[in-house]
Design a protein around this motif. Structure first.
Motif, PDB file in Angstrom:
ATOM      1  N   UNK A  90       9.662 -73.762  34.420  1.00  0.00           N
ATOM      2  CA  UNK A  90       9.553 -72.484  33.672  1.00  0.00           C
ATOM      3  C   UNK A  90      10.194 -71.972  32.505  1.00  0.00           C
ATOM      4  N   UNK A  91      10.965 -72.608  31.971  1.00  0.00           N
ATOM      5  CA  UNK A  91      12.173 -71.547  30.733  1.00  0.00           C
ATOM      6  C   UNK A  91      12.909 -72.612  30.847  1.00  0.00           C
ATOM      7  N   UNK A  92      14.327 -72.188  29.588  1.00  0.00           N
ATOM      8  CA  UNK A  92      15.166 -72.472  29.038  1.00  0.00           C
ATOM      9  C   UNK A  92      16.083 -71.882  28.856  1.00  0.00           C
ATOM     10  N   UNK A  93      16.943 -71.480  28.667  1.00  0.00           N
ATOM     11  CA  UNK A  93      18.477 -70.867  27.983  1.00  0.00           C
ATOM     12  C   UNK A  93      19.160 -71.731  27.699  1.00  0.00           C
ATOM     13  N   UNK A 107      14.180 -69.256  27.387  1.00  0.00           N
ATOM     14  CA  UNK A 107      12.378 -68.740  26.769  1.00  0.00           C
ATOM     15  C   UNK A 107      12.032 -68.346  28.864  1.00  0.00           C
ATOM     16  N   UNK A 108      11.456 -68.044  29.133  1.00  0.00           N
ATOM     17  CA  UNK A 108      10.501 -67.043  30.681  1.00  0.00           C
ATOM     18  C   UNK A 108       8.892 -67.304  30.427  1.00  0.00           C
ATOM     19  N   UNK A 109       9.234 -68.383  31.278  1.00  0.00           N
ATOM     20  CA  UNK A 109       7.233 -68.498  30.770  1.00  0.00           C
ATOM     21  C   UNK A 109       7.123 -69.115  29.332  1.00  0.00           C
ATOM     22  N   UNK A 110       6.541 -68.131  28.602  1.00  0.00           N
ATOM     23  CA  UNK A 110       5.664 -67.987  27.456  1.00  0.00           C
ATOM     24  C   UNK A 110       6.536 -67.170  26.604  1.00  0.00           C
ATOM     25  N   UNK A 111       7.025 -65.725  27.198  1.00  0.00           N
ATOM     26  CA  UNK A 111       7.939 -64.911  26.147  1.00  0.00           C
ATOM     27  C   UNK A 111       9.445 -65.328  26.071  1.00  0.00           C
ATOM     28  N   UNK A 112       9.384 -65.963  24.222  1.00  0.00           N
ATOM     29  CA  UNK A 112      10.516 -66.195  23.991  1.00  0.00           C
ATOM     30  C   UNK A 112      11.478 -64.866  23.154  1.00  0.00           C
ATOM     31  N   UNK A 240      19.587 -69.380  36.351  1.00  0.00           N
ATOM     32  CA  UNK A 240      18.379 -68.276  36.708  1.00  0.00           C
ATOM     33  C   UNK A 240      17.497 -68.886  35.810  1.00  0.00           C
ATOM     34  N   UNK A 241      16.800 -67.729  35.372  1.00  0.00           N
ATOM     35  CA  UNK A 241      16.002 -67.483  34.473  1.00  0.00           C
ATOM     36  C   UNK A 241      15.697 -65.885  34.527  1.00  0.00           C
ATOM     37  N   UNK A 242      16.061 -65.227  33.797  1.00  0.00           N
ATOM     38  CA  UNK A 242      15.318 -63.381  34.160  1.00  0.00           C
ATOM     39  C   UNK A 242      15.770 -63.200  32.588  1.00  0.00           C
ATOM     40  N   UNK A 243      14.180 -62.246  31.640  1.00  0.00           N
ATOM     41  CA  UNK A 243      13.841 -61.965  30.709  1.00  0.00           C
ATOM     42  C   UNK A 243      14.767 -60.980  30.616  1.00  0.00           C
ATOM     43  N   UNK A 244      15.557 -60.284  29.449  1.00  0.00           N
ATOM     44  CA  UNK A 244      16.302 -59.751  29.227  1.00  0.00           C
ATOM     45  C   UNK A 244      15.917 -58.245  29.577  1.00  0.00           C
ATOM     46  N   UNK A 245      17.045 -57.744  30.158  1.00  0.00           N
ATOM     47  CA  UNK A 245      16.787 -56.129  29.646  1.00  0.00           C
ATOM     48  C   UNK A 245      16.381 -55.448  28.956  1.00  0.00           C
ATOM     49  N   UNK A 246      15.752 -54.313  28.906  1.00  0.00           N
ATOM     50  CA  UNK A 246      15.263 -53.325  27.631  1.00  0.00           C
ATOM     51  C   UNK A 246      16.016 -52.986  26.647  1.00  0.00           C
TER      52      UNK A 246
END
Length: 261
Positions: A90-93, A107-112, A240-246
């Motif tokens: 599902x992603x990587x870091x 990367x979280x899903x397709x969001x890089x 854990x994987x999560x998109x960064x905060x705004x």
């Protein structure tokens, strides 16, 4: 006075005790005082298989794994890269370094997302502008310092950067040996016993170290022709994987630089 045993009895007693003493003293090297210790004792038995069977077992173990960490150096036509990536479906870091730059990827899903320091962005501006970065470019780079930038999927850099985050793509490239596969020596990687399998003459098709303990995961891959060495660890250890905060993300506002050596 205690009577001494006859000389013949004493000699027989000494001769009888010699094999026992010798065996006890050589236990670490010999078994039953007659043969070498089994090198596969206490292992998963992989060392008794053929080279092609070992390769298949290693690939099968990697295919079923849910996560892995890759760290090391890869040399390609596009340059030399140092990787330290944690990967799953599902992603990587992790981080990627070339001769001229270092950056982090998430990367979280397709969001890089890409994160780098101001020097990275200043260098990117100087490459895109023949006159070099001006004061406004430097100010923009300072704002981007240590911030995540979302890479648009239609950006030319998206595919290249995403390639560093794809678990299956990286493993397929690293675990494929070219040429006739042969079994090599036993070794240790990170304290774990391994068996080597190589492709082609003198390992020109790559050399894989496969674990002799537990699941036969590949633990190291050396690409032929000096193409780099990568360690594979933390198999099946989720993270854990999560998109960064705004407030951690900024828009670059233009085409991202392509990574190069």
């Amino acid at each position: 006075m205690t009577a001494l045993p006859p000389a013949s009895r004493a000699r027989r007693a000494v001769r009888a005790s010699l094999p026992v003493a010798l065996c006890a003293g050589l236990t670490a090297m010999l078994t039953a005082c007659g043969g070498e210790e089994d090198p596969d004792a206490g292992t998963n038995g992989l060392g008794k298989l053929s080279a092609s069977e070992i390769e298949t077992k290693a690939q099968g173990a990697a295919d079923t794994a849910k996560a892995v960490r890759l760290s090391g150096t890869l040399v390609s036509k596009g340059g030399t890269y140092k990787l330290d990536m944690r990967l799953k479906a599902t992603g990587a870091l992790g981080s990627v370094s070339s001769r001229t730059s270092t950056f982090e990827l998430l990367r979280v899903g397709d969001a890089l997302f890409l994160k780098a320091d101001a020097d990275f962005w200043t260098h990117a501006e100087s490459e895109s502008d023949e006159k070099g970065p001006d004061e406004s470019d430097t100010q923009a780079a300072d704002k981007l310092d240590d911030k995540y930038v979302k890479v648009p999927q239609d950006d030319p850099s998206y595919k290249q950067l995403r390639g560093f985050t794809e678990m299956n793509v990286l493993l397929d490239g690293l675990l494929e040996l070219h040429g006739e596969v042969v079994k090599g020596d036993r070794d240790k990687i990170g304290g774990i016993r391994t068996i080597k399998v190589s492709g082609g003459k003198a390992g020109e098709g790559g050399t894989l170290d496969v674990s002799l303990e537990g699941t036969p995961y590949p633990l190291q891959f050396a690409r032929g022709g000096g193409g780099g060495v990568v360690a594979l660890s933390d198999w099946n250890q989720d993270f854990p994987l999560a998109e960064p905060a705004k407030d951690e993300t900024l828009d670059y506002g233009r085409q991202l630089p392509r990574t190069s050596d």
